[in-house]
Design an enzyme around this catalytic site. Structure first.
Site, PDB file in Angstrom:
ATOM      1  N   GLY A 219       3.686 -11.763 -11.346  1.00 21.41           N
ATOM      2  CA  GLY A 219       4.263 -12.965 -10.763  1.00 21.41           C
ATOM      3  C   GLY A 219       5.411 -13.599 -11.519  1.00 21.41           C
TER       4      GLY A 219
ATOM      5  N   ALA B 227       0.865  -1.179   0.000  1.00 18.24           N
ATOM      6  CA  ALA B 227       0.000   0.000   0.000  1.00 18.24           C
ATOM      7  C   ALA B 227       0.901   1.227   0.000  1.00 18.24           C
ATOM      8  CB  ALA B 227      -0.903  -0.017   1.223  1.00 18.24           C
ATOM      9  N   VAL B 228       1.915   1.197  -0.875  1.00 17.35           N
ATOM     10  CA  VAL B 228       2.870   2.303  -0.934  1.00 17.35           C
ATOM     11  C   VAL B 228       2.124   3.599  -1.268  1.00 17.35           C
ATOM     12  CG1 VAL B 228       4.828   3.240  -2.237  1.00 17.35           C
ATOM     13  CG2 VAL B 228       4.850   0.857  -1.472  1.00 17.35           C
TER      14      VAL B 228
ATOM     15  N   CYS C 297      -5.591   4.145 -10.682  1.00 20.45           N
ATOM     16  CA  CYS C 297      -5.728   5.114  -9.588  1.00 20.45           C
ATOM     17  C   CYS C 297      -7.176   5.569  -9.426  1.00 20.45           C
ATOM     18  CB  CYS C 297      -4.891   6.351  -9.872  1.00 20.45           C
ATOM     19  SG  CYS C 297      -3.255   5.987 -10.457  1.00 20.45           S
TER      20      CYS C 297
ATOM     21  N   THR D 164       7.800  -7.950  -8.461  1.00 24.24           N
ATOM     22  CA  THR D 164       8.150  -8.393  -7.114  1.00 24.24           C
ATOM     23  C   THR D 164       9.390  -9.292  -7.063  1.00 24.24           C
ATOM     24  OG1 THR D 164       5.826  -8.207  -6.560  1.00 24.24           O
ATOM     25  CG2 THR D 164       7.143  -9.563  -5.092  1.00 24.24           C
TER      26      THR D 164
END
Ligand SMILES: Cc1cc2nc3c(=O)[nH]c(=O)nc-3n(C[C@H](O)[C@H](O)[C@H](O)COP(=O)(O)OP(=O)(O)OC[C@H]3O[C@@H](n4cnc5c(N)ncnc54)[C@H](O)[C@@H]3O)c2cc1C
Ligand SMILES: Cc1cc2nc3c(=O)[nH]c(=O)nc-3n(C[C@H](O)[C@H](O)[C@H](O)COP(=O)(O)O)c2cc1C
Ligand code: FES
Lengths: 256, 301
Positions: B244, B70-71, B130, B266
């Protein structure tokens, strides 16, 4: 310059039920490492642990090209790391973050829990400059203060335990020597302890460095997950820290 | 050696491997670990009109084979990006693309216009995941009309390659993909993070300060491959696949499902050298399977 390297575990020591230490040999010359810098350790063998774990550099032996990690078992990743044996390999990203400045003529180093880890390398760095720091270690009981003997050659060692099983009874900030006239304080440990120590230092005009242990994903400033509130807004603990001047953390300490 | 070169609209990639926005900083963070010029492209941090602080800490939680974040678009703002960051990174010998974010159509357009001026940025990735503050915080990317509106507006002011990044948090990603294609997108990339949540039962609290956050990492891959496959069959413009990817085999799944290029996110946190390993893995795969041109296996499923 940061590196990613497979180290070999040359020594594994169990320290009571909650802690263990791993000494890791680098395949060639170890780069210079500042006190307070950390590594990101790869955890293999547990499918629920994907991310690396940030661990402070507890000790460095440049002659042997080894570094030592002191790890507290708190969850799945550290439990998995505790399974490692001598001879196993461990992949590290290192050295990360900014360390302590090694300031002051009469420094106090305050640690609690796994936060005592970076203080050994730090005490040695002061010692190498001809300065004997006071080292104040705290824990709930004496079992939670591992490797205290290792500090003895490098400074004056003081202990505070909440149950009184070793040293003075109470928190580190209640220790009779805590308020002695130090000219610099370095602290690493549980958040409430660091906040109390930092507030005391700021309120008394003593220079203070705080080493934060925020949750991290990357450890190299790429994900922005590990931020703390500073005087200049959110800053990454992994990149701008983990060691911060306490004056930058007033908001975090509840002083603003 | 097999030909790994692919094309996204006007952008030629030396290989299909790019990095995902928000997981690779400005590229510089990885320069100690890999030769950045070996990548097909780098998509830098989501950039907004003004500097943003993002959400309060804690804003990350690890979950099985993945993570929630949740940057909240913490970034230096487009002005500082152009003045301070761009001069530092413009010499990197790969395609540098900027991920453009905003809270209103005006903000998206203003950021896109300023990035349009930068010579060494051949394209942008428009992050329409957003919330639109002017429309009660509803996501631009969750409604085909709103998605088309923002893409049309940006298309008018932005003249280079416009990739639109889609959110998976919709009933029909194909519908959104078609809407942005119709509005002038040159390409679509997918997937952004999946909305998720995790609770610390010991403390009886959510792990994230924002309660919910974006799920990424290996756990999202099957969802992402499915969506890429669906979209690749429904639009004419090139598709960029992500979600992923941690190995060459993962990347190949996306390519076979129809992606012209991929992004690695990630997985960079776990192994900062993973992107180069994926490039090498693709070369190796082509050798083993006698594939002369990587384009020959794109979209074979
Ligand atoms: C810069 C830095 C240096 C560190 N140095 C050391 C060290 O030298 N020795 C050491 O033992 N530990 C150190 N830590 C803390 C260590 O990283 C965590 O304890 C570890 O990541 C927990 O992993 P786990 O999988 O065992 O726990 P998990 O299963 O992930 O979590 C178990 C519990 O531990 C808590 N936890 C998880 N990560 C952290 C964290 N980063 N800080 C505090 N609590 C956490 C969780 O909230 C949870 O309650 C350091 C952390 C940082 C950021
Ligand atoms: C920490 C973090 C920050 C992210 N920031 C952005 C961002 O600024 N803009 C954006 O479009 N996507 C952002 N993403 C989403 C990724 O670019 C990517 O779409 C998603 O993580 C799925 O890919 P992965 O599973 O390979 O990570 C972020 C993801 C993570 C984990
Ligand atoms: S942990 Fe990724 S930026 Fe600090």
């Amino acid at each position: 310059m940061k590196h990613i390297t497979d180290f070999t575990i040359v020594c594994r020591k169990q320290l009571g039920d909650h802690y263990f230490a791993l000494t890791l040999r680098h395949p060639s010359q170890l780069p210079p490492i500042a006190a307070g810098q950390f590594v990101e350790v790869e955890v293999k063998g547990n499918r629920d642990v994907m991310l690396r774990r940030p661990i402070s550099i507890h000790d460095v032996d440049p002659e042997e090209n080894t570094l030592t990690l002191l790890i507290q078992i708190v969850g799945k990743g550290t439990r998995q790391l505790a399974q490692l044996q001598e001879g196993d390999r461990l992949n590290l990203i290192y050295p990360l973050g900014h360390g302590f400045a090694i300031e002051g003529q009469r420094p106090l180093l305050v640690g609690g829990g796994a936060g005592i880890a970076p203080l050994l390398h730090l005490a040695k760095c002061y010692h190498a400059k001809g300065i004997r720091p006071t080292i104040l270690l705290g824990g709930r009981t004496k079992e939670l203060i591992p490797v205290r003997e290792a500090f003895e050659p490098y400074g004056q060692l003081l202990i505070a335990t909440e149950d009184g099983s070793l040293g003075e009874k109470g928190m580190v900030t209640q220790h009779s020597q805590f308020a002695a006239p130090y000219d610099h304080i370095c602290t690493c440990g549980p958040t409430p302890m660091m906040k109390a120590v930092g507030r005391y230092a700021v309120e008394n005009g003593i220079g203070c460095e705080v080493s934060l242990e925020n949750m991290m994903a990357c450890g190299i400033g790429a994900c922005l997950c590990c931020v703390t509130d500073t005087d200049e807004g959110h800053k990454c603990v992994c990149k701008e820290g983990p060691v911060f001047d306490a004056l930058r953390l007033k908001k975090w300490m509840g002083l603003e | 050696m097999a030909k790994l070169e692919t094309k996204i609209h006007n952008i030629t990639l030396k290989n299909p491997v790019m990095t995902a926005s928000g997981t690779f900083g400005y590229g510089e963070e990885f320069a100690d670990f890999i030769d950045l010029s070996r990548l097909g492209g780098i998509i830098v941090k989501g950039t907004t009109g003004e500097r943003r602080q993002g959400n309060p800490y804690p804003r990350m939680a690890e979950t099985p084979m993945g993570m929630l974040n949740a940057v909240g678009l913490q970034n230096v703002g487009v002005g500082t990006f152009c003045k301070e960051v761009y001069p530092r990174i413009k010499g990197i010998q790969t395609n540098i693309l900027v991920n453009v974010s905003g809270s209103s159509i005006e903000e998206y357009c203003s950021v896109a216009e300023q990035i349009d001026e930068l010579e060494n940025i051949p394209g942008i990735e428009l992050n329409i995941s957003c919330p639109n503050v002017k429309k009660g915080g509803m996501g631009f990317g969750t409604n085909p009309d709103m998605a088309a509106q923002v893409v049309e507006a940006v298309r008018r002011v932005y003249h280079k390659t416009l990739i639109v990044k889609l959110t998976p948090n919709v009933t029909s990603v194909v519908e959104i993909a078609k809407a942005v294609e119709g509005a002038g997108a040159d390409s679509v990339s997918l997937i952004n993070t999946l909305l998720g949540m995790a609770i610390d039962v010991e403390r009886q609290q959510p792990y994230l300060s924002t309660i919910t956050g974006g799920l990424s990492g290996p756990c999202v891959k099957p969802v992402a491959v499915r969506m890429v496959w669906q979209v690749a069959h429904a639009v004419q413009i090139p598709v960029v696949g992500l979600g992923g990817i941690a190995s060459a085999a993962d990347a190949l799944e996306f390519l076979m499902a129809g992606a012209k290029a991929v992004e690695v996110g990630t997985a960079n946190f776990v192994d900062p050298t993973v992107t180069v390993k994926i490039v090498e893995g693709l070369e190796d795969y082509c050798l083993r399977h006698k594939v002369e041109d990587i384009n020959d296996i794109i979209g074979i499923i």
